[in-house]
Design a protein around this motif. Structure first.
Motif, PDB file in Angstrom:
ATOM      1  N   ASP A 125      42.457  31.643  35.228  1.00 11.94           N
ATOM      2  CA  ASP A 125      43.557  31.049  34.452  1.00 11.94           C
ATOM      3  C   ASP A 125      43.019  29.999  33.483  1.00 11.94           C
ATOM      4  O   ASP A 125      43.408  29.963  32.306  1.00 11.94           O
TER       5      ASP A 125
ATOM      6  N   VAL B  81      51.132  31.948  28.525  1.00 11.29           N
ATOM      7  CA  VAL B  81      50.431  32.108  29.803  1.00 11.29           C
ATOM      8  C   VAL B  81      50.854  31.012  30.775  1.00 11.29           C
ATOM      9  O   VAL B  81      51.186  31.276  31.937  1.00 11.29           O
TER      10      VAL B  81
ATOM     11  N   LEU C 109      54.569  31.467  32.006  1.00 10.46           N
ATOM     12  CA  LEU C 109      54.751  32.512  33.012  1.00 10.46           C
ATOM     13  C   LEU C 109      54.076  32.157  34.336  1.00 10.46           C
ATOM     14  O   LEU C 109      54.578  32.482  35.410  1.00 10.46           O
ATOM     15  N   LEU C 110      52.937  31.454  34.261  1.00 12.24           N
ATOM     16  CA  LEU C 110      52.306  30.975  35.496  1.00 12.24           C
ATOM     17  C   LEU C 110      53.221  29.965  36.204  1.00 12.24           C
ATOM     18  O   LEU C 110      53.362  29.983  37.426  1.00 12.24           O
TER      19      LEU C 110
ATOM     20  N   GLY D 277      56.136  31.733  37.863  1.00 12.21           N
ATOM     21  CA  GLY D 277      55.660  32.375  39.088  1.00 12.21           C
ATOM     22  C   GLY D 277      55.479  31.378  40.218  1.00 12.21           C
ATOM     23  O   GLY D 277      55.838  31.654  41.367  1.00 12.21           O
TER      24      GLY D 277
ATOM     25  N   CYS E 257      46.442  37.558  39.962  1.00 11.14           N
ATOM     26  CA  CYS E 257      47.676  36.780  39.858  1.00 11.14           C
ATOM     27  C   CYS E 257      48.842  37.535  40.507  1.00 11.14           C
ATOM     28  O   CYS E 257      49.580  36.997  41.319  1.00 11.14           O
TER      29      CYS E 257
ATOM     30  N   ALA F 192      48.657  39.174  27.158  1.00 13.89           N
ATOM     31  CA  ALA F 192      49.057  38.124  28.105  1.00 13.89           C
ATOM     32  C   ALA F 192      50.530  38.226  28.444  1.00 13.89           C
ATOM     33  O   ALA F 192      50.941  38.083  29.597  1.00 13.89           O
TER      34      ALA F 192
ATOM     35  N   HIS G 162      51.125  41.313  30.649  1.00  9.61           N
ATOM     36  CA  HIS G 162      50.562  41.081  31.983  1.00  9.61           C
ATOM     37  C   HIS G 162      51.448  40.154  32.807  1.00  9.61           C
ATOM     38  O   HIS G 162      51.817  40.467  33.951  1.00  9.61           O
ATOM     39  N   ASN G 163      51.786  39.011  32.221  1.00  6.07           N
ATOM     40  CA  ASN G 163      52.576  38.036  32.971  1.00  6.07           C
ATOM     41  C   ASN G 163      54.006  38.509  33.194  1.00  6.07           C
ATOM     42  O   ASN G 163      54.604  38.231  34.236  1.00  6.07           O
ATOM     43  N   THR G 164      54.545  39.236  32.218  1.00  7.50           N
ATOM     44  CA  THR G 164      55.900  39.775  32.393  1.00  7.50           C
ATOM     45  C   THR G 164      55.921  40.810  33.511  1.00  7.50           C
ATOM     46  O   THR G 164      56.836  40.823  34.349  1.00  7.50           O
TER      47      THR G 164
ATOM     48  N   THR H  31      53.867  40.973  36.028  1.00  3.73           N
ATOM     49  CA  THR H  31      53.691  40.231  37.282  1.00  3.73           C
ATOM     50  C   THR H  31      55.015  39.649  37.754  1.00  3.73           C
ATOM     51  O   THR H  31      55.383  39.736  38.930  1.00  3.73           O
TER      52      THR H  31
END
Length: 698
Positions: free
Chosen positions: A146, A165, A168-169, A172, A344, A671, A674-676, A678
């Motif tokens: 990260d 990023v 979204l982190l 989460g 992640c 990014a 990926h984060n969406t 996740t």
């Protein structure tokens, strides 16, 4: 209370409480009050709108009368209901999610780019520092990945990517923290004490009183197999106390006069007289929460594998990033690889799946003490049932009292109830209830009562030795005899009932015939379990061979064992495990405790002995055994979802890496996707596992 009806249909009301604002405590108080009403089946109170939805049975007017009589001031809600409520927790995390989302997208709309760049740079320090700390400790884990992705984006002045990023982190982290705290809270509340009555020492008498009447300084008596209801100090007696609920240590500890004991622990052996120090339950709740959060009980092996796999994948992601640079010499394509990592999603989705399954089990009246026990149920292929109070109804009834001497039926039943009321078992409860129905007063008239697990009870009344229990205990262990003139009466005892033998001065005085009817759903439940993956169903009982054979045939079990002792059940479980089978044990009595402890997953019936519930890994309600099927289906679906999540995470992220390296998508889009993905997988993992059609009707 003043209210108006907003909507109604048969068996359901939606009301609005007429008041300016409803606090969390008021909502919890109203909810508790309504749930305590016998004719109310389900309640939901919404503090934001001051509304309540009430599902009920019976007459509508009865519910309206209950509502009219309610007031916040008069409702005597237990302290633990308010102190351990999850209502405020849920609202807090909802507000945090909404606030974070509004601030993120609001800043994009209203703040100029230079200001957003400064804010993003400041926020990035936290993530970069976490990565540096990981490296300083010699670990290549998720925070390093990260930190690398965020710092590279900031260095390239790609603040939009870095901001997305981190957003979204952050989302989460909030969802994971929320789900974890809620699941721990729900579990702790379900493990909290529910002791309604205790034995109070008053002069030379033991009096059964409501636990709410006990004050600090009072002396209470705790018998073998019972939970210790309050924190206190042993003033007399000696016993072995199981403190697993507070310390996680299964081995009991010896407690004698002068030593402290704690609420929620269970007396495995002996008898204790305790001087009460504190009568509130809040300390018990706090200890449970602390124990759960500090232990590995919530961790299933699949969760542990996911965490280790996530951390092991970090070096490979970094190597992949380096390889992309060497092959393409393109910073944009290289960064696209760095923006995608498998770890992640693995670290977030797997625990959420397990914790959500525990929550859903709670909604179905099933208390699960940790994810590893759900996994054990999913893997299980053998299930062992105790008979009395498990396969048979939890409320057996006395049908007859056959006397064999000078004591009339009423006197024999009165003596039996006086002894049996001290110990938690469905048969004992049947005797006590029968005496109560016949208005037979049975004040304490005996000396100290000795309980021999799985055998019976021994005491003295007017200097005469009295024993009550199984035929093995009465005739073999205690060497009691039958007067020859009553032999024919004994030989013709009705075989369809279970028998409890009462002997006075080594002579059989009476046999109490107890109807122990089979649960209607038992045979159907066994069939459903086999359809869900169980290959071997076993019944074990202390009853005679004849009774056991008849029940086994009706239920449809694969094997049955009669006249077994507690150690026999535990030995059978250990034998099955040594042969490579995964075993579930289901029971409700003190004598089931060794087997419950030995099994891969021990399941106790909620109104069984307190020690059985304490030792068991899972507790189900006593109303319907089909909850066992619900538990098995839920566990199977949990593992199925976990494996599907693995496939989704690997497939989506591998695809994003390929798209990034080939230049088909930019790092920002990489990014975001990926984060969406996740986040979507995590949100999907929070959904209920059981479709409505698969839930067992209770």
């Amino acid at each position: 209370m003043r209210f108006c009806i907003k909507h109604e249909m048969k068996g359901r009301l939606r009301i609005h409480i007429i008041q300016n604002r409803m606090t969390y405590a008021e909502a919890d108080t109203l909810s508790w009050y309504l749930e305590e009403q016998e004719n109310v089946t389900e309640v939901k109170v919404y503090e934001r709108t001051a509304d309540a939805v009430i599902c009920y049975k019976g007459e509508r007017e009865e519910i309206l009368t209950v509502l009219k009589q309610f007031s916040y001031e008069k409702a005597e809600v237990p302290e633990t209901v308010l102190s351990s409520s999850g209502r405020q927790l849920n609202e807090e995390y909802k507000e945090r999610l909404i606030t974070k989302t509004v601030l993120h997208y609001g800043s994009k709309l209203f703040l100029p780019m230079p200001v957003r760049a400064v804010i993003t740079s400041v926020k990035s320090v936290k993530y970069i520092w976490k990565g540096i700390r990981c490296l300083a400790h010699g670990r290549l884990e998720v925070p390093v990945l990260d930190a690398t992705a965020i710092s590279v984006s900031v260095f390239r002045k790609d603040f939009a990517t870095a901001g997305s990023v981190m957003f979204l982190l952050g989302i989460g982290e909030i969802i994971e923290e929320w789900t974890h705290k809620k699941s721990v809270g729900d579990l702790a509340r379900s493990m909290s004490l529910n002791v309604k009555k205790v034995w109070l020492k008053r002069e030379d008498q033991e009096i059964l009183v409501k636990s709410s009447e006990v004050q600090p300084g009072d002396e209470i008596i705790v018998h073998i197999g019972n939970v210790i209801p309050f924190d206190g100090e042993v003033s007399d007696g000696e016993g072995m106390v199981n403190q697993a609920s507070l310390t996680g240590e299964a081995m009991p500890v010896r407690r004698v006069s002068g030593q402290s004991v704690y609420a929620g622990t269970v007396l495995e052996e002996g008898e204790l007289q305790i001087r009460v120090k504190a009568v509130t339950g809040s300390t018990r709740y706090e200890k449970i929460v602390s124990m759960i959060e500090d232990s590995e009980k919530l961790k299933s092996s699949v969760e542990g594998k996911a965490e280790h796999l996530a951390d092991r994948l970090v070096p490979y992601t970094l190597l992949g990033t380096g390889a992309a640079w060497l092959l393409t010499r393109n910073v944009t394509r290289t960064l696209s690889v760095l923006m995608v990592d498998f770890s992640c999603a693995l670290k977030l989705a797997m625990p959420i799946t397990v914790l959500s399954a525990i929550r859903e089990a709670g909604e179905n009246h099933i208390t699960v003490k940790g994810g590893k026990f759900l996994e054990a149920v999913a893997d299980a292929d053998t299930i062992v049932f105790d008979k009395t109070g498990t396969l048979t109804k939890a409320t057996p009834t006395v049908k007859d009292v056959v006397v064999f001497g000078e004591y009339p039926k009423e006197e024999a039943l009165r003596i039996a109830a006086c002894l049996e009321e001290h110990f938690p078992h469905s048969m004992a409860k049947a005797v006590v209830d029968a005496a109560k129905e016949r208005n037979l007063s049975h004040e304490e008239m005996h000396s100290k009562v000795e309980y021999i697990v799985a055998h019976g009870i021994s005491s003295y009344i007017n200097d005469k030795k009295v024993v009550i229990g199984s035929s093995h205990f009465v005739f073999e262990d205690e060497e009691c005899t039958i007067d020859p003139q009553y032999q024919d009466r004994y030989d013709t005892l009705p075989p369809e009932y279970s028998h409890l033998y009462l002997a006075i001065e080594h002579k059989l005085a009476a046999v109490i015939c107890i109807e122990d009817p089979l649960r209607e759903e038992a045979a159907e439940m066994v069939k459903s379990l086999k359809a869900a993956g169980i290959t071997k169903v076993v019944m074990m009982t202390g009853d005679s061979e004849r009774t056991a054979a008849a029940i086994a045939k009706r239920v449809g079990v694969d094997e049955y064992y009669a006249e077994v002792l507690p150690e026999d059940k535990a030995n059978f479980v250990e034998k099955e495990k040594s042969e490579g089978r995964k075993v579930i044990m289901i029971g409700d009595g003190i004598n089931d405790s060794p087997a419950l402890s030995a099994a891969d997953a021990g399941i106790a019936i909620s109104d069984g002995a307190e020690i059985a519930r304490e030792i068991a890994d899972i507790t189900i309600a006593a109303d319907d055994l089909r909850e066992v099927v619900t538990l098995k289906l839920l566990s199977n679906l949990m593992l199925k979802r976990i494996h599907r999540n693995y496939r989704s995470i690997v497939g989506i992220n591998s695809g994003l890496i390929v798209l990034g390296v080939t230049g088909m998508i930019q790092p920002t889009m990489s990014a975001l996707l990926h984060n969406t993905s996740t986040l979507l997988i995590s949100l999907r993992s929070m959904r209920n596992l059981l479709p409505e059609k698969e839930k067992v009707e209770l």
